[in-house]
Design a protein around this motif. Sequence first.
Motif, PDB file in Angstrom:
ATOM      1  N   PRO A  15     -18.829  38.750  12.387  1.00  0.00           N
ATOM      2  CA  PRO A  15     -17.522  38.051  12.473  1.00  0.00           C
ATOM      3  C   PRO A  15     -16.461  38.988  11.781  1.00  0.00           C
ATOM      4  O   PRO A  15     -15.357  38.887  12.281  1.00  0.00           O
ATOM      5  CB  PRO A  15     -17.607  36.873  11.661  1.00  0.00           C
ATOM      6  N   TRP A  16     -16.740  39.708  10.852  1.00  0.00           N
ATOM      7  CA  TRP A  16     -15.961  40.704  10.138  1.00  0.00           C
ATOM      8  C   TRP A  16     -15.510  41.629  11.087  1.00  0.00           C
ATOM      9  O   TRP A  16     -14.313  42.069  11.071  1.00  0.00           O
ATOM     10  CB  TRP A  16     -16.504  41.075   8.809  1.00  0.00           C
ATOM     11  N   LEU A  17     -16.271  42.258  11.836  1.00  0.00           N
ATOM     12  CA  LEU A  17     -15.960  43.182  12.940  1.00  0.00           C
ATOM     13  C   LEU A  17     -15.288  42.754  14.023  1.00  0.00           C
ATOM     14  O   LEU A  17     -14.121  43.254  14.295  1.00  0.00           O
ATOM     15  CB  LEU A  17     -17.468  43.927  13.438  1.00  0.00           C
ATOM     16  N   LEU A  18     -15.404  41.435  14.443  1.00  0.00           N
ATOM     17  CA  LEU A  18     -14.782  40.941  15.600  1.00  0.00           C
ATOM     18  C   LEU A  18     -13.629  40.451  15.204  1.00  0.00           C
ATOM     19  O   LEU A  18     -12.372  40.909  15.781  1.00  0.00           O
ATOM     20  CB  LEU A  18     -15.488  39.553  16.080  1.00  0.00           C
ATOM     21  N   PHE A  19     -13.234  39.840  14.039  1.00  0.00           N
ATOM     22  CA  PHE A  19     -12.049  39.191  13.678  1.00  0.00           C
ATOM     23  C   PHE A  19     -11.019  40.101  12.748  1.00  0.00           C
ATOM     24  O   PHE A  19      -9.852  39.785  12.528  1.00  0.00           O
ATOM     25  CB  PHE A  19     -12.209  38.053  13.116  1.00  0.00           C
ATOM     26  N   MET A  20     -11.591  41.370  12.311  1.00  0.00           N
ATOM     27  CA  MET A  20     -10.726  42.420  11.522  1.00  0.00           C
ATOM     28  C   MET A  20     -10.543  43.325  12.415  1.00  0.00           C
ATOM     29  O   MET A  20      -9.584  44.346  12.025  1.00  0.00           O
ATOM     30  CB  MET A  20     -11.205  42.554  10.342  1.00  0.00           C
ATOM     31  N   GLY A  21     -11.099  43.522  13.474  1.00  0.00           N
ATOM     32  CA  GLY A  21     -10.977  44.791  14.373  1.00  0.00           C
ATOM     33  C   GLY A  21      -9.262  44.629  14.982  1.00  0.00           C
ATOM     34  O   GLY A  21      -8.606  45.662  14.938  1.00  0.00           O
ATOM     35  N   PRO A  23      -6.629  42.728  13.824  1.00  0.00           N
ATOM     36  CA  PRO A  23      -5.797  43.100  12.808  1.00  0.00           C
ATOM     37  C   PRO A  23      -5.673  44.455  12.296  1.00  0.00           C
ATOM     38  O   PRO A  23      -4.498  44.727  11.653  1.00  0.00           O
ATOM     39  CB  PRO A  23      -6.243  42.050  11.703  1.00  0.00           C
ATOM     40  N   LEU A  24      -6.736  45.353  12.281  1.00  0.00           N
ATOM     41  CA  LEU A  24      -6.403  46.768  11.623  1.00  0.00           C
ATOM     42  C   LEU A  24      -5.498  47.476  12.657  1.00  0.00           C
ATOM     43  O   LEU A  24      -4.853  48.424  12.409  1.00  0.00           O
ATOM     44  CB  LEU A  24      -8.010  47.142  12.061  1.00  0.00           C
ATOM     45  N   ILE A  25      -5.358  47.062  14.188  1.00  0.00           N
ATOM     46  CA  ILE A  25      -4.589  47.709  15.032  1.00  0.00           C
ATOM     47  C   ILE A  25      -3.124  47.693  14.566  1.00  0.00           C
ATOM     48  O   ILE A  25      -2.411  48.666  14.669  1.00  0.00           O
ATOM     49  CB  ILE A  25      -4.740  47.297  16.284  1.00  0.00           C
ATOM     50  N   LEU A  26      -2.617  46.567  13.983  1.00  0.00           N
ATOM     51  CA  LEU A  26      -1.218  46.214  13.716  1.00  0.00           C
ATOM     52  C   LEU A  26      -0.900  47.189  12.465  1.00  0.00           C
ATOM     53  O   LEU A  26       0.322  47.862  12.650  1.00  0.00           O
ATOM     54  CB  LEU A  26      -1.026  44.891  13.194  1.00  0.00           C
ATOM     55  N   PRO A  27      -1.622  47.166  11.499  1.00  0.00           N
ATOM     56  CA  PRO A  27      -1.104  48.329  10.426  1.00  0.00           C
ATOM     57  C   PRO A  27      -1.014  49.704  10.731  1.00  0.00           C
ATOM     58  O   PRO A  27      -0.605  50.498  10.348  1.00  0.00           O
ATOM     59  CB  PRO A  27      -2.126  47.760   8.953  1.00  0.00           C
ATOM     60  N   VAL A  28      -2.120  50.069  11.560  1.00  0.00           N
ATOM     61  CA  VAL A  28      -2.194  51.458  12.010  1.00  0.00           C
ATOM     62  C   VAL A  28      -0.962  51.586  12.803  1.00  0.00           C
ATOM     63  O   VAL A  28      -0.433  52.932  12.545  1.00  0.00           O
ATOM     64  CB  VAL A  28      -3.313  51.504  13.033  1.00  0.00           C
ATOM     65  N   LEU A  29      -0.589  50.813  13.637  1.00  0.00           N
ATOM     66  CA  LEU A  29       0.738  51.188  14.380  1.00  0.00           C
ATOM     67  C   LEU A  29       1.928  51.212  13.501  1.00  0.00           C
ATOM     68  O   LEU A  29       2.865  51.905  13.780  1.00  0.00           O
ATOM     69  CB  LEU A  29       1.015  50.100  15.300  1.00  0.00           C
ATOM     70  N   THR A  60     -11.408  48.599   5.380  1.00  0.00           N
ATOM     71  CA  THR A  60     -12.420  48.470   4.611  1.00  0.00           C
ATOM     72  C   THR A  60     -13.220  47.188   4.848  1.00  0.00           C
ATOM     73  O   THR A  60     -14.494  47.204   4.802  1.00  0.00           O
ATOM     74  CB  THR A  60     -11.811  48.274   3.198  1.00  0.00           C
ATOM     75  N   ALA A  61     -12.576  46.241   5.358  1.00  0.00           N
ATOM     76  CA  ALA A  61     -13.209  44.959   5.695  1.00  0.00           C
ATOM     77  C   ALA A  61     -14.000  45.288   7.204  1.00  0.00           C
ATOM     78  O   ALA A  61     -15.169  44.923   7.022  1.00  0.00           O
ATOM     79  CB  ALA A  61     -12.218  44.035   6.260  1.00  0.00           C
ATOM     80  N   VAL A  62     -13.442  46.293   7.900  1.00  0.00           N
ATOM     81  CA  VAL A  62     -14.205  46.413   9.006  1.00  0.00           C
ATOM     82  C   VAL A  62     -15.343  47.353   8.757  1.00  0.00           C
ATOM     83  O   VAL A  62     -16.816  47.221   9.198  1.00  0.00           O
ATOM     84  CB  VAL A  62     -13.177  47.285  10.200  1.00  0.00           C
TER      85      VAL A  62
END
Length: 129
Positions: A15-21, A23-29, A60-62
């Motif tokens: 679930p952490w991989l699925l649901f934090m993947g 949200p990771l894109i937004l801060p990267v952008l 870190t979460a991912v």
Amino acid sequence: MIIDKTKTRWGKARPWLLFMGLPLILPVLLVFFVPTAFSEDMKEVYIAVTYFLMSVICYTAVNLAYHSMLPRFSLTSEDRCSVSAVRSVFSMMATLVVATITPSIIGKFGGFNSQSAWTTTVLLHSYVL
């Protein structure tokens, strides 16, 4: 500790991989899209906050979820070592490929001084990777 206490039908780490993947894109952008209207001081604060959000919170979460699956992968340490070594080799190869092609991509979209070139390149990397 958080991953160990996670109890879902998908397991503990998935679930952490699925649901934090996502949200990771937004801060990267956001790290690569610094508003031009900001003063130099505000740009530095913006970069610090978005980089912290990207690396310390989302990545870190991912990454912790990803690495916490390794002990669950196999009961033998030999298998875990092999999987870890293969992952490391492919990770280094991917880093080398991305570092090699990124300057060309940025050049095609407007050069290193173009905000849209950086944003487009990060979007492209996010989509492909």
